[in-house]
Scaffold this motif. Structure first.
Motif, PDB file in Angstrom:
ATOM      1  N   PRO A  79      23.438  35.638  14.102  1.00  0.00           N
ATOM      2  CA  PRO A  79      24.319  35.019  15.093  1.00  0.00           C
ATOM      3  C   PRO A  79      24.785  36.001  16.312  1.00  0.00           C
ATOM      4  CG  PRO A  79      25.036  34.575  12.908  1.00  0.00           C
ATOM      5  CD  PRO A  79      24.017  35.594  12.811  1.00  0.00           C
ATOM      6  N   ALA A  80      24.774  35.610  17.181  1.00  0.00           N
ATOM      7  CA  ALA A  80      25.216  36.610  18.549  1.00  0.00           C
ATOM      8  C   ALA A  80      27.051  36.814  18.614  1.00  0.00           C
ATOM      9  CB  ALA A  80      25.098  36.016  19.728  1.00  0.00           C
ATOM     10  N   PHE A  81      27.457  35.958  17.797  1.00  0.00           N
ATOM     11  CA  PHE A  81      29.222  35.928  17.748  1.00  0.00           C
ATOM     12  C   PHE A  81      29.391  36.039  16.302  1.00  0.00           C
ATOM     13  CE2 PHE A  81      28.058  34.210  21.722  1.00  0.00           C
ATOM     14  CZ  PHE A  81      28.765  34.698  22.677  1.00  0.00           C
ATOM     15  N   PRO A  82      30.584  36.606  15.972  1.00  0.00           N
ATOM     16  CA  PRO A  82      31.141  36.438  14.567  1.00  0.00           C
ATOM     17  C   PRO A  82      31.379  35.099  14.086  1.00  0.00           C
ATOM     18  CG  PRO A  82      32.765  37.404  16.126  1.00  0.00           C
ATOM     19  CD  PRO A  82      31.653  37.285  16.777  1.00  0.00           C
ATOM     20  N   ILE A  83      31.272  34.913  12.810  1.00  0.00           N
ATOM     21  CA  ILE A  83      31.536  33.545  12.329  1.00  0.00           C
ATOM     22  C   ILE A  83      33.198  33.649  12.124  1.00  0.00           C
ATOM     23  CG2 ILE A  83      31.087  31.875  10.251  1.00  0.00           C
ATOM     24  CD1 ILE A  83      28.428  32.629  11.764  1.00  0.00           C
ATOM     25  N   PRO A 128      34.082  28.890  19.267  1.00  0.00           N
ATOM     26  CA  PRO A 128      33.116  27.683  19.570  1.00  0.00           C
ATOM     27  C   PRO A 128      33.707  26.144  19.633  1.00  0.00           C
ATOM     28  CG  PRO A 128      32.681  28.917  17.334  1.00  0.00           C
ATOM     29  CD  PRO A 128      34.005  29.546  18.049  1.00  0.00           C
ATOM     30  N   VAL A 129      33.024  25.550  20.296  1.00  0.00           N
ATOM     31  CA  VAL A 129      33.729  24.153  20.411  1.00  0.00           C
ATOM     32  C   VAL A 129      33.105  23.313  19.122  1.00  0.00           C
ATOM     33  CG1 VAL A 129      33.288  21.756  21.734  1.00  0.00           C
ATOM     34  CG2 VAL A 129      33.215  24.153  23.059  1.00  0.00           C
ATOM     35  N   PHE A 130      34.400  22.500  18.789  1.00  0.00           N
ATOM     36  CA  PHE A 130      34.395  21.809  17.487  1.00  0.00           C
ATOM     37  C   PHE A 130      34.392  20.659  17.827  1.00  0.00           C
ATOM     38  CE2 PHE A 130      34.735  25.913  15.343  1.00  0.00           C
ATOM     39  CZ  PHE A 130      34.114  26.027  14.186  1.00  0.00           C
ATOM     40  N   ILE A 158      32.451  20.019  13.253  1.00  0.00           N
ATOM     41  CA  ILE A 158      31.373  21.018  13.232  1.00  0.00           C
ATOM     42  C   ILE A 158      31.402  21.534  14.736  1.00  0.00           C
ATOM     43  CG2 ILE A 158      30.147  19.697  11.266  1.00  0.00           C
ATOM     44  CD1 ILE A 158      28.203  18.498  13.520  1.00  0.00           C
ATOM     45  N   GLY A 159      30.494  22.894  14.501  1.00  0.00           N
ATOM     46  CA  GLY A 159      30.256  23.648  16.009  1.00  0.00           C
ATOM     47  C   GLY A 159      29.134  24.511  15.665  1.00  0.00           C
ATOM     48  N   LEU A 160      28.899  25.291  16.790  1.00  0.00           N
ATOM     49  CA  LEU A 160      27.654  25.995  16.659  1.00  0.00           C
ATOM     50  C   LEU A 160      28.228  27.425  17.088  1.00  0.00           C
ATOM     51  CD1 LEU A 160      24.971  24.001  18.907  1.00  0.00           C
ATOM     52  CD2 LEU A 160      24.903  24.662  16.238  1.00  0.00           C
ATOM     53  N   PRO A 161      27.493  28.705  16.106  1.00  0.00           N
ATOM     54  CA  PRO A 161      28.064  30.101  16.712  1.00  0.00           C
ATOM     55  C   PRO A 161      27.508  30.640  17.844  1.00  0.00           C
ATOM     56  CG  PRO A 161      26.011  29.761  15.109  1.00  0.00           C
ATOM     57  CD  PRO A 161      26.209  28.354  15.668  1.00  0.00           C
TER      58      PRO A 161
END
Ligand code: A2P
Length: 282
Positions: free
Chosen positions: A22-26, A74-76, A66-69
């Protein structure tokens, strides 16, 4: 592509390579799960399944965020879990909104990709929020059918009710595919297959494309056509319970209809004869 023209991708290799780190941290407080299946029904509707974290518990009918990394923050969005509480994967049924902050990206997911899921499920479309009854009506429009896709696959539904009547109204015939296939396949389900026979009825209607049954469910019930066509008695508080999931306008009109039939809205802390999910309307 399947015979029906539906595109169906399943992750065949359990360890198939994910699409990269993932490009961004979880973020904290989320599960990062792997997509295992994506199935597109129309240019506006699809379902997908993700792995289920061992510690994730929910009641059939509840929703999660739910959202995306794909961003630092992120938008949930709230999504009903469409699979039952016993399933080892988690299923969601989604609309594709052009330029939708989440769904414009979500609609492109592939097996192996990561989906974020907040850890706490919640919701009112649960058995705990209804008092016992004979028949359970599950009334939906569009993607509002998702929590009911969970409930009709849960044995508890058939332990609590003699009959289950699932209703979905959509604009067009293609939008009924998800639930129609699911219900058709349910007789082969090892857990609830025998329970559903003769006890689960699916009543689908369209409003803007010719179909064998047409009209909004509110009009069909208030006008009596629904009861004439199905042979079911008119809804009454003595034996009938209901759950509603759809747009704000549909919730309002269906609630008024059920109240007109004598049913009373319940909640987790005050069970009654019908419940509404308001999480998906703005
Ligand atoms: P209609 O085509 O008559 O508006 P939407 O995509 O707008 O959420 O609508 C999904 C389905 O729900 C459509 O078939 C629509 O019928 C129906 N619908 C919309 N509003 C209501 C309502 N207030 N009560 C019952 N059904 C509704």
């Amino acid at each position: 592509m399947t015979d029906s023209g539906i595109i169906d991708h399943r992750l065949t290799e359990p360890d198939a390579a994910p699409s990269g780190p993932p490009a961004f941290p979880i973020p904290d407080n989320v599960f990062a799960e792997k997509v295992v299946l994506v199935e597109h029904f129309t240019d506006r509707l699809f379902r997908f399944r993700i792995t289920r974290p061992a510690s994730f518990r929910f009641r059939s009918g509840e929703f999660v965020l739910i959202g995306l990394p794909n961003a630092e923050r992120p938008v949930f969005r709230a999504y009903s879990v469409a699979s039952p509480a016993w399933d080892e994967e988690i299923e969601f049924y989604s609309i594709k909104v052009p330029d939708g902050p989440l769904t414009e990206h979500l609609q492109k997911i592939k097996p192996g990709d990561t989906v974020l899921m907040r850890k706490k499920p919640t919701g009112t479309l649960v058995h705990d929020a209804l008092v016992p009854g004979k028949r359970l009506y599950l009334l939906s429009t569009g993607t509002g059918v998702a929590p009911f896709a969970s409930l009709i696959r849960d044995p508890e539904t058939y332990e609590k009710f003699e009959e289950v009547i699932l209703v979905q109204t959509c604009r067009e015939v293609g939008e009924l595919t998800y639930i129609t296939h699911l219900v058709t396949d349910l007789v082969n389900d090892p857990l609830v297959g025998e329970m559903v026979e003769g006890r689960l009825k699916l009543f689908t209607t369209t409003t803007r494309e010719p179909f064998e049954r047409m009209g909004r469910i509110t009009d069909l019930m208030i006008g009596g056509t629904f009861f004439e066509q199905t042979g079911l008695p008119h809804i009454s508080p003595a034996k009938d319970r209901a759950m509603i999931c759809g747009s704000m306008a549909m919730l309002k009109d269906t609630k008024a209809m059920l109240e007109g039939f004598g049913l009373i809205e319940g909640a987790n802390n005050a069970p009654a004869t019908f419940v509404i999910e308001r999480a998906f309307v703005g």
